[in-house]
Design an enzyme around this catalytic site. Structure first.
Site, PDB file in Angstrom:
ATOM      1  N   GLY A   8       2.263  -2.917   3.040  1.00 50.22           N
ATOM      2  CA  GLY A   8       1.295  -3.814   2.390  1.00 50.22           C
ATOM      3  C   GLY A   8      -0.074  -3.176   2.307  1.00 50.22           C
ATOM      4  CB  ALA A  10      -1.319  -1.672  -2.430  1.00 46.08           C
ATOM      5  N   GLY A  12      -5.246  -6.704   0.459  1.00 51.79           N
ATOM      6  CA  GLY A  12      -5.517  -7.669   1.521  1.00 51.79           C
ATOM      7  C   GLY A  12      -5.669  -7.066   2.910  1.00 51.79           C
ATOM      8  CG  ASP A  41      11.407  -4.398  -4.380  1.00 53.36           C
ATOM      9  OD1 ASP A  41      10.915  -5.134  -3.495  1.00 53.36           O
ATOM     10  OD2 ASP A  41      12.036  -4.831  -5.365  1.00 53.36           O
ATOM     11  CG  LEU A  42       8.968  -3.047   1.771  1.00 50.92           C
ATOM     12  CD1 LEU A  42       7.891  -3.404   2.800  1.00 50.92           C
ATOM     13  CD2 LEU A  42       9.791  -1.859   2.264  1.00 50.92           C
ATOM     14  N   GLY A  71       3.967  -8.715   2.663  1.00 50.13           N
ATOM     15  CA  GLY A  71       4.510 -10.063   2.733  1.00 50.13           C
ATOM     16  C   GLY A  71       4.164 -10.846   1.486  1.00 50.13           C
ATOM     17  CB  SER A 116       1.857 -16.884   9.114  1.00 51.45           C
ATOM     18  OG  SER A 116       1.146 -17.985   8.570  1.00 51.45           O
ATOM     19  CE1 TYR A 157       4.125 -16.249   4.119  1.00 43.31           C
ATOM     20  CE2 TYR A 157       3.311 -18.039   5.483  1.00 43.31           C
ATOM     21  CZ  TYR A 157       3.188 -16.752   4.996  1.00 43.31           C
ATOM     22  OH  TYR A 157       2.143 -15.956   5.415  1.00 43.31           O
ATOM     23  CE  LYS A 161       4.565 -14.001   7.160  1.00 44.46           C
ATOM     24  NZ  LYS A 161       4.321 -12.557   7.207  1.00 44.46           N
TER      25      LYS A 161
HETATM   26  P1  NAI Z   1      -1.746  -9.527  -0.083  1.00 43.38           P
HETATM   27  O1  NAI Z   1      -0.961 -10.148  -1.194  1.00 43.38           O
HETATM   28  O2  NAI Z   1      -3.177  -9.231  -0.314  1.00 43.38           O
HETATM   29  O3  NAI Z   1      -1.038  -8.192   0.408  1.00 43.38           O
HETATM   30  C1  NAI Z   1       0.364  -8.155   0.623  1.00 43.38           C
HETATM   31  C2  NAI Z   1       0.884  -6.792   0.207  1.00 43.38           C
HETATM   32  O4  NAI Z   1       2.321  -6.815   0.317  1.00 43.38           O
HETATM   33  C3  NAI Z   1       0.536  -6.421  -1.257  1.00 43.38           C
HETATM   34  O5  NAI Z   1      -0.074  -5.156  -1.331  1.00 43.38           O
HETATM   35  C4  NAI Z   1       1.888  -6.437  -1.937  1.00 43.38           C
HETATM   36  O6  NAI Z   1       1.996  -5.505  -3.009  1.00 43.38           O
HETATM   37  C5  NAI Z   1       2.829  -6.099  -0.786  1.00 43.38           C
HETATM   38  N1  NAI Z   1       4.185  -6.514  -1.139  1.00 43.38           N
HETATM   39  C6  NAI Z   1       4.567  -7.700  -1.648  1.00 43.38           C
HETATM   40  N2  NAI Z   1       5.862  -7.653  -1.985  1.00 43.38           N
HETATM   41  C7  NAI Z   1       6.314  -6.418  -1.657  1.00 43.38           C
HETATM   42  C8  NAI Z   1       7.563  -5.771  -1.790  1.00 43.38           C
HETATM   43  N3  NAI Z   1       8.630  -6.380  -2.342  1.00 43.38           N
HETATM   44  N4  NAI Z   1       7.680  -4.502  -1.360  1.00 43.38           N
HETATM   45  C9  NAI Z   1       6.601  -3.844  -0.844  1.00 43.38           C
HETATM   46  N5  NAI Z   1       5.382  -4.407  -0.716  1.00 43.38           N
HETATM   47  C10 NAI Z   1       5.247  -5.680  -1.126  1.00 43.38           C
HETATM   48  O7  NAI Z   1      -1.536 -10.495   1.169  1.00 43.38           O
HETATM   49  P2  NAI Z   1      -2.273 -10.627   2.578  1.00 43.38           P
HETATM   50  O8  NAI Z   1      -2.892 -11.949   2.599  1.00 43.38           O
HETATM   51  O9  NAI Z   1      -3.052  -9.429   2.909  1.00 43.38           O
HETATM   52  O10 NAI Z   1      -0.999 -10.733   3.538  1.00 43.38           O
HETATM   53  C11 NAI Z   1      -0.643  -9.766   4.515  1.00 43.38           C
HETATM   54  C12 NAI Z   1       0.328 -10.414   5.495  1.00 43.38           C
HETATM   55  O11 NAI Z   1      -0.342 -11.470   6.170  1.00 43.38           O
HETATM   56  C13 NAI Z   1       1.551 -11.042   4.835  1.00 43.38           C
HETATM   57  O12 NAI Z   1       2.673 -10.791   5.643  1.00 43.38           O
HETATM   58  C14 NAI Z   1       1.224 -12.507   4.816  1.00 43.38           C
HETATM   59  O13 NAI Z   1       2.378 -13.300   4.838  1.00 43.38           O
HETATM   60  C15 NAI Z   1       0.445 -12.648   6.097  1.00 43.38           C
HETATM   61  N6  NAI Z   1      -0.457 -13.797   6.169  1.00 43.38           N
HETATM   62  C16 NAI Z   1      -1.421 -14.019   5.217  1.00 43.38           C
HETATM   63  C17 NAI Z   1      -2.294 -15.076   5.346  1.00 43.38           C
HETATM   64  C18 NAI Z   1      -3.409 -15.331   4.388  1.00 43.38           C
HETATM   65  O14 NAI Z   1      -4.015 -16.395   4.438  1.00 43.38           O
HETATM   66  N7  NAI Z   1      -3.773 -14.415   3.532  1.00 43.38           N
HETATM   67  C19 NAI Z   1      -2.161 -16.024   6.460  1.00 43.38           C
HETATM   68  C20 NAI Z   1      -1.128 -15.702   7.403  1.00 43.38           C
HETATM   69  C21 NAI Z   1      -0.312 -14.628   7.253  1.00 43.38           C
END
Ligand code: NAI
Length: 287
Positions: A8, A10, A12, A41-42, A71, A116, A157, A161
């Site tokens: 992930g 790329a 957040g 692609d995970l 995620g 989460s 979801y 988690k």
């Molecule tokens: P984000 O959407 O900014 O980053 C998630 C990354 O996962 C992206 O770069 C995306 O390209 C990558 N990704 C998605 N599907 C994929 C796939 N099939 N194969 C490879 N990579 C893939 O999200 P964020 O918010 O940074 O989330 C990071 C983690 O934190 C996730 O596991 C999310 O569930 C968890 N999380 C996020 C919260 C939030 O409020 N943003 C709250 C609690 C947990």
């Protein structure tokens, strides 16, 4: 300086962690479906296999740590449920299993998986879905939440988690992880302002639900702050941190669950330990 795999990377929080590690002088091997070092692609078994192999090659068989941040959030489209389930659960545990020998090779590796606070603040998550995840059957997990129809997204979801957190706690203490110097821990963020949350806020219905959710501190968390916590959990200071789930959520988990945890260990869980030095015998009935 260490070598770290970050999924992930790329966007957040994964990206914030990768940036911070790089700024500290470490080498980061990013994994993502979007542009980064290793594009995979995970959601698919082939993608996970290629991510495992490519990281092992790039790291030359030795990793000082890994951060599993790839995620997907709860999407309303039922067709997305299998992808959410596969990325969130298998995209974490398959990679960790595949990278374990390289983590053991470092002798003092640290791993942070992204859970989460949905794991403890979404009600009525079906036990069958969690059990299916932990058995590695994400399709069965998705079937177990279908009873919620169009509202199934948050349940798959949350179940993913919960399962990731339990997988980490189950494995963290085992000889092949703790005994090999690998520290496995979970960070459990609340609502953090990343592209994932921004996408949810674009939908008026989801935005209303998110904004109404009780957050005692108010506001949303910052990805950079989560990256600071994650880097602490990757540092030498985390030597004694093993199987912990760290909530960084503005107080929501504590607000809903003040008395649920900590709680005393059930007697049957420590009966073996007690028996060793006191001839103690305990049964579930004795509790
Ligand atoms: P984000 O959407 O900014 O980053 C998630 C990354 O996962 C992206 O770069 C995306 O390209 C990558 N990704 C998605 N599907 C994929 C796939 N099939 N194969 C490879 N990579 C893939 O999200 P964020 O918010 O940074 O989330 C990071 C983690 O934190 C996730 O596991 C999310 O569930 C968890 N999380 C996020 C919260 C939030 O409020 N943003 C709250 C609690 C947990």
């Amino acid at each position: 300086m260490g070598v770290y795999a970050v999924t992930g990377a790329a966007s957040g929080m994964g990206r914030a962690v990768a940036d911070k590690l790089t700024a500290e002088g470490h080498r980061v091997i990013g994994v993502d479906i979007q542009e980064t070092d290793i594009v995979a692609d995970l959601a698919t078994a082939e993608g996970r296999r290629s991510a495992i192999d490519a990281v092992l090659t790039a790291a030359d068989g030795r990793l000082d740590g890994a951060v599993l941040a790839a995620g997907l959030g709860p999407a309303p489209d039922p067709a997305r449920l299998p992808v959410i389930a596969a990325v969130n659960y298998l995209g974490t545990v398959d990679l960790l299993e595949g990278w374990r020998p390289a983590l053991a090779a470092s002798g003092s590796a640290r791993v942070v998986a992204f859970g989460s606070n949905s794991a403890t603040t979404v009600p009525a998550v079906p036990r069958r879905a969690i059990a299916a995840f932990l058995a590695g059957d994400t399709e069965r997990a998705v079937r177990a939440v279908k009873i919620f129809g169009k509202q199934a997204g948050p349940f798959v979801y949350a179940a993913s988690k919960i399962a990731v957190s339990r997988w980490v706690r189950r494995h963290a203490v085992r000889p092949e992880w703790a005994g090999e110097g690998i520290r496995l821990n979970v960070i459990a963020p609340g609502a953090i302002l990343t592209p994932l949350l921004e996408r949810q806020l674009e939908s008026p219905v989801e935005a209303k639900a998110i904004k109404a959710f009780p957050v005692p501190t108010g506001g949303f968390g910052k990805p950079e702050h989560i990256a600071d916590w994650v880097c602490m959990m990757l540092s030498p200071s985390a030597e004694f941190l093993c199987g912990s789930v760290l909530f960084v959520d503005g107080g929501t988990d504590a607000y809903f669950r003040p008395d649920d945890w900590p709680r005393a260990v059930p007697l049957h869980r420590i009966a073996g330990y007690l028996r060793k030095f006191r001839g103690f015998s305990a049964t579930r009935r004795a509790e």
